[in-house]
Motif scaffolding. Structure first.
Motif, PDB file in Angstrom:
ATOM      1  N   LYS A  42       0.848  -1.088  -0.064  1.00  0.00           N
ATOM      2  CA  LYS A  42      -0.100  -0.002   0.144  1.00  0.00           C
ATOM      3  C   LYS A  42       1.012   1.414  -0.103  1.00  0.00           C
ATOM      4  CE  LYS A  42      -3.862  -1.511   2.515  1.00  0.00           C
ATOM      5  NZ  LYS A  42      -4.879  -1.412   3.796  1.00  0.00           N
ATOM      6  N   PHE A  43       0.582   2.329  -0.811  1.00  0.00           N
ATOM      7  CA  PHE A  43       1.102   3.569  -0.758  1.00  0.00           C
ATOM      8  C   PHE A  43       0.066   4.661  -0.573  1.00  0.00           C
ATOM      9  CE2 PHE A  43       0.541   2.346  -5.199  1.00  0.00           C
ATOM     10  CZ  PHE A  43       0.042   3.534  -5.665  1.00  0.00           C
ATOM     11  N   ASN A  44       0.646   5.945  -0.475  1.00  0.00           N
ATOM     12  CA  ASN A  44      -0.514   7.082  -0.243  1.00  0.00           C
ATOM     13  C   ASN A  44      -1.362   7.273  -1.691  1.00  0.00           C
ATOM     14  OD1 ASN A  44      -1.899   9.414   0.722  1.00  0.00           O
ATOM     15  ND2 ASN A  44       0.034  10.581   0.343  1.00  0.00           N
ATOM     16  N   GLY A  45      -2.338   6.553  -1.663  1.00  0.00           N
ATOM     17  CA  GLY A  45      -3.406   6.926  -2.750  1.00  0.00           C
ATOM     18  C   GLY A  45      -3.582   5.477  -3.632  1.00  0.00           C
ATOM     19  N   GLY A  46      -2.982   4.585  -3.235  1.00  0.00           N
ATOM     20  CA  GLY A  46      -3.390   3.130  -3.929  1.00  0.00           C
ATOM     21  C   GLY A  46      -2.364   1.997  -3.571  1.00  0.00           C
ATOM     22  N   VAL A  47      -2.397   1.148  -4.380  1.00  0.00           N
ATOM     23  CA  VAL A  47      -1.578  -0.036  -3.937  1.00  0.00           C
ATOM     24  C   VAL A  47      -0.884  -0.449  -5.392  1.00  0.00           C
ATOM     25  CG1 VAL A  47      -2.057  -2.380  -3.253  1.00  0.00           C
ATOM     26  CG2 VAL A  47      -3.762  -0.733  -2.604  1.00  0.00           C
ATOM     27  N   ALA A  48       0.349  -1.060  -4.715  1.00  0.00           N
ATOM     28  CA  ALA A  48       1.112  -1.524  -6.090  1.00  0.00           C
ATOM     29  C   ALA A  48       1.349  -3.023  -5.926  1.00  0.00           C
ATOM     30  CB  ALA A  48       2.529  -0.809  -5.985  1.00  0.00           C
ATOM     31  N   ILE A  49       1.382  -3.957  -6.952  1.00  0.00           N
ATOM     32  CA  ILE A  49       1.410  -5.464  -6.976  1.00  0.00           C
ATOM     33  C   ILE A  49       2.460  -6.058  -8.048  1.00  0.00           C
ATOM     34  CG2 ILE A  49      -0.777  -5.688  -8.250  1.00  0.00           C
ATOM     35  CD1 ILE A  49      -1.172  -8.051  -6.383  1.00  0.00           C
ATOM     36  N   ALA A  50       3.124  -6.962  -7.782  1.00  0.00           N
ATOM     37  CA  ALA A  50       4.033  -7.261  -8.822  1.00  0.00           C
ATOM     38  C   ALA A  50       4.045  -8.869  -8.640  1.00  0.00           C
ATOM     39  CB  ALA A  50       5.353  -6.933  -8.559  1.00  0.00           C
ATOM     40  N   ALA A  51       4.292  -9.461  -9.858  1.00  0.00           N
ATOM     41  CA  ALA A  51       4.597 -11.042  -9.727  1.00  0.00           C
ATOM     42  C   ALA A  51       5.522 -11.525 -11.053  1.00  0.00           C
ATOM     43  CB  ALA A  51       3.217 -11.752 -10.022  1.00  0.00           C
ATOM     44  N   ASP A  52       6.365 -12.105 -10.941  1.00  0.00           N
ATOM     45  CA  ASP A  52       6.884 -12.912 -12.320  1.00  0.00           C
ATOM     46  C   ASP A  52       6.376 -13.691 -13.222  1.00  0.00           C
ATOM     47  OD1 ASP A  52       7.095 -15.473 -11.488  1.00  0.00           O
ATOM     48  OD2 ASP A  52       8.828 -15.112 -10.206  1.00  0.00           O
ATOM     49  N   ASN A  53       6.855 -13.974 -14.236  1.00  0.00           N
ATOM     50  CA  ASN A  53       5.935 -14.498 -15.290  1.00  0.00           C
ATOM     51  C   ASN A  53       6.159 -15.961 -15.542  1.00  0.00           C
ATOM     52  OD1 ASN A  53       5.067 -11.942 -15.850  1.00  0.00           O
ATOM     53  ND2 ASN A  53       6.137 -11.612 -17.732  1.00  0.00           N
ATOM     54  N   GLU A  55       0.404   6.813   4.613  1.00  0.00           N
ATOM     55  CA  GLU A  55       0.509   8.277   3.912  1.00  0.00           C
ATOM     56  C   GLU A  55       1.716   8.698   3.774  1.00  0.00           C
ATOM     57  OE1 GLU A  55      -1.201   7.433   6.519  1.00  0.00           O
ATOM     58  OE2 GLU A  55      -3.415   7.324   5.661  1.00  0.00           O
ATOM     59  N   ASP A  56       2.926   8.193   4.317  1.00  0.00           N
ATOM     60  CA  ASP A  56       4.122   8.679   4.127  1.00  0.00           C
ATOM     61  C   ASP A  56       4.875   7.897   2.778  1.00  0.00           C
ATOM     62  OD1 ASP A  56       3.704  10.581   6.174  1.00  0.00           O
ATOM     63  OD2 ASP A  56       4.888   9.446   7.656  1.00  0.00           O
ATOM     64  N   ILE A  57       4.224   6.920   2.343  1.00  0.00           N
ATOM     65  CA  ILE A  57       4.858   6.049   1.291  1.00  0.00           C
ATOM     66  C   ILE A  57       4.392   6.654   0.045  1.00  0.00           C
ATOM     67  CG2 ILE A  57       5.107   3.684   0.482  1.00  0.00           C
ATOM     68  CD1 ILE A  57       4.255   2.692   3.316  1.00  0.00           C
ATOM     69  N   THR A  58       5.233   6.926  -0.984  1.00  0.00           N
ATOM     70  CA  THR A  58       5.110   7.404  -2.049  1.00  0.00           C
ATOM     71  C   THR A  58       4.861   6.057  -3.204  1.00  0.00           C
ATOM     72  OG1 THR A  58       7.184   7.644  -2.900  1.00  0.00           O
ATOM     73  CG2 THR A  58       6.043   9.703  -1.561  1.00  0.00           C
ATOM     74  N   LYS A  59       4.224   6.548  -4.360  1.00  0.00           N
ATOM     75  CA  LYS A  59       4.096   5.410  -5.340  1.00  0.00           C
ATOM     76  C   LYS A  59       5.488   5.040  -5.673  1.00  0.00           C
ATOM     77  CE  LYS A  59       2.854   6.511  -9.540  1.00  0.00           C
ATOM     78  NZ  LYS A  59       2.227   7.016 -10.654  1.00  0.00           N
ATOM     79  N   ASP A  66       8.231   5.176  -3.973  1.00  0.00           N
ATOM     80  CA  ASP A  66       8.898   4.280  -2.897  1.00  0.00           C
ATOM     81  C   ASP A  66       8.264   2.808  -3.105  1.00  0.00           C
ATOM     82  OD1 ASP A  66      10.198   6.183  -1.933  1.00  0.00           O
ATOM     83  OD2 ASP A  66       8.695   6.887  -0.348  1.00  0.00           O
ATOM     84  N   ALA A  67       6.968   2.615  -3.177  1.00  0.00           N
ATOM     85  CA  ALA A  67       6.329   1.414  -3.300  1.00  0.00           C
ATOM     86  C   ALA A  67       6.732   0.340  -4.457  1.00  0.00           C
ATOM     87  CB  ALA A  67       4.903   1.279  -3.396  1.00  0.00           C
ATOM     88  N   VAL A  68       6.883   1.144  -5.594  1.00  0.00           N
ATOM     89  CA  VAL A  68       7.494   0.427  -6.765  1.00  0.00           C
ATOM     90  C   VAL A  68       8.964  -0.014  -6.743  1.00  0.00           C
ATOM     91  CG1 VAL A  68       7.952   0.518  -9.349  1.00  0.00           C
ATOM     92  CG2 VAL A  68       5.798   1.584  -8.237  1.00  0.00           C
ATOM     93  N   LYS A  69       9.724   0.902  -6.135  1.00  0.00           N
ATOM     94  CA  LYS A  69      10.997   0.582  -5.769  1.00  0.00           C
ATOM     95  C   LYS A  69      11.385  -0.598  -4.810  1.00  0.00           C
ATOM     96  CE  LYS A  69      15.632   2.696  -4.514  1.00  0.00           C
ATOM     97  NZ  LYS A  69      16.028   3.802  -3.889  1.00  0.00           N
ATOM     98  N   ALA A  70      10.374  -0.436  -3.884  1.00  0.00           N
ATOM     99  CA  ALA A  70      10.572  -1.702  -2.750  1.00  0.00           C
ATOM    100  C   ALA A  70      10.254  -3.053  -3.663  1.00  0.00           C
ATOM    101  CB  ALA A  70       9.703  -1.499  -1.857  1.00  0.00           C
ATOM    102  N   LEU A  71       9.119  -2.984  -4.319  1.00  0.00           N
ATOM    103  CA  LEU A  71       8.803  -4.398  -5.037  1.00  0.00           C
ATOM    104  C   LEU A  71       9.735  -4.600  -6.114  1.00  0.00           C
ATOM    105  CD1 LEU A  71       5.005  -3.471  -5.934  1.00  0.00           C
ATOM    106  CD2 LEU A  71       5.949  -4.824  -4.165  1.00  0.00           C
ATOM    107  N   ARG A  72      10.515  -3.868  -6.829  1.00  0.00           N
ATOM    108  CA  ARG A  72      11.965  -4.325  -7.781  1.00  0.00           C
ATOM    109  C   ARG A  72      12.830  -4.865  -6.820  1.00  0.00           C
ATOM    110  NH1 ARG A  72      10.627   0.549 -11.788  1.00  0.00           N
ATOM    111  NH2 ARG A  72       9.237  -0.140 -13.089  1.00  0.00           N
ATOM    112  N   GLU A  73      13.017  -4.152  -5.623  1.00  0.00           N
ATOM    113  CA  GLU A  73      14.175  -4.889  -4.824  1.00  0.00           C
ATOM    114  C   GLU A  73      13.820  -6.105  -4.370  1.00  0.00           C
ATOM    115  OE1 GLU A  73      17.627  -4.958  -2.830  1.00  0.00           O
ATOM    116  OE2 GLU A  73      16.965  -3.384  -4.333  1.00  0.00           O
TER     117      GLU A  73
END
Length: 260
Positions: A47-58, A194-198, A200-207
């Motif tokens: 979760k981030f401020n204003g939405g959610v990011a999700i990732a999965a490999d193929n 609310e302190d997590i930006t989009k 930040d979330a995407v960078k964390a998922l890629r890491e």
């Protein structure tokens, strides 16, 4: 033998008489799949401020074989939610057909599509629990992301037993052991969403995907990423991890097809 496809392996009727399949009828107990065959690994969401990011490999693995390298395990439901699947791919396809039928029914209803991510998660968790109660479970662990009825970011999980839980960040498969500790370090409990930006979330998922690529033998460096905000759902497919370190093996003398 009769070599027509519908009769492969059966004796020829004109020589041995009409084939009688009655012996195949049985009153014994039903036998269901006890272990999945083709499987997908981790799904990660934040979760981030204003939405959610999700990732999965193929990747979809046939046992320990990296068999299918272009399987999208993120499914978009209208413009309100995204479902991420790990586990058996055939069961994922079955649940995807359920979602398609619901989406069609909702779009043709007089009220339009009214289901939000929370409604969708409730429905899927009931499906999983029903199949588990029939001793014929769907071998999946899913994450549902989007917005609830109050327009707040929603992230929740459901497994093959119908067990559900929510958290600011979740992962399935090996990600529950390898990715969640990273996310807890990056986004501790005392740091509000609310302190997590989009970014930040995407960078964390890629890491996290990069760590899984190194540590999980059933993972792949090609992945799909979905970002759900009030503006809608943005899905980026066929992304690749950057700054990989596996290339060092090619310089090792004696590696692969090199001649020592």
């Amino acid at each position: 033998m009769n070599h027509f496809p519908e009769s492969w392996g059966r004796p020829r009727d004109d020589i041995y008489g009409t084939y009688n399949p009655a012996y195949l009828q049985s009153t014994g107990p039903k036998a269901h799949t006890q272990s999945p065959a083709v499987t997908g690994t981790s799904v990660i969401a934040v979760k981030f401020n204003g939405g959610v990011a999700i990732a999965a490999d193929n990747l979809a693995s046939y046992g320990s074989l990296a068999r299918f390298t272009d399987v999208k395990r993120l499914r978009k439901f209208s413009d309100t939610a995204v479902v991420g699947f790990s586990g058996d791919v055939s069961d994922m396809q079955y649940m995807d057909r359920l979602l398609e039928s619901i989406d069609i029914r909702e779009n043709y209803s007089t009220h339009g599509n009214m289901l939000n991510a929370k409604n969708l998660h409730t429905y899927l968790s009931k499906v999983l629990y029903k199949r588990r109660s029939e001793f014929n479970p769907l071998w999946n662990h899913i994450l549902v992301v989007g917005f609830d009825g109050d327009k707040k970011p929603f992230l929740s999980s459901a497994d093959l037993l119908g067990t559900t839980y929510s958290a600011p960040h979740l992962a399935t498969g090996f990600g529950a052991h390898l990715a969640v500790p990273i996310l807890r370090r990056l986004f501790p409990e005392d740091r509000p969403t609310e302190d997590i930006t989009k970014e930040d979330a995407v960078k964390a998922l890629r890491e996290c995907l990069k760590v899984l690529w190194y540590r999980d033998a059933r993972s792949l460096d090609k992945y799909s990423l979905a970002i759900i905000t009030e503006e809608g759902v943005e899905i980026k497919e066929d992304q690749r991890l950057e700054n990989q370190s596996w290339a060092f093996a090619e310089t090792i003398r004696g590696y692969g097809a090199q001649v020592v």
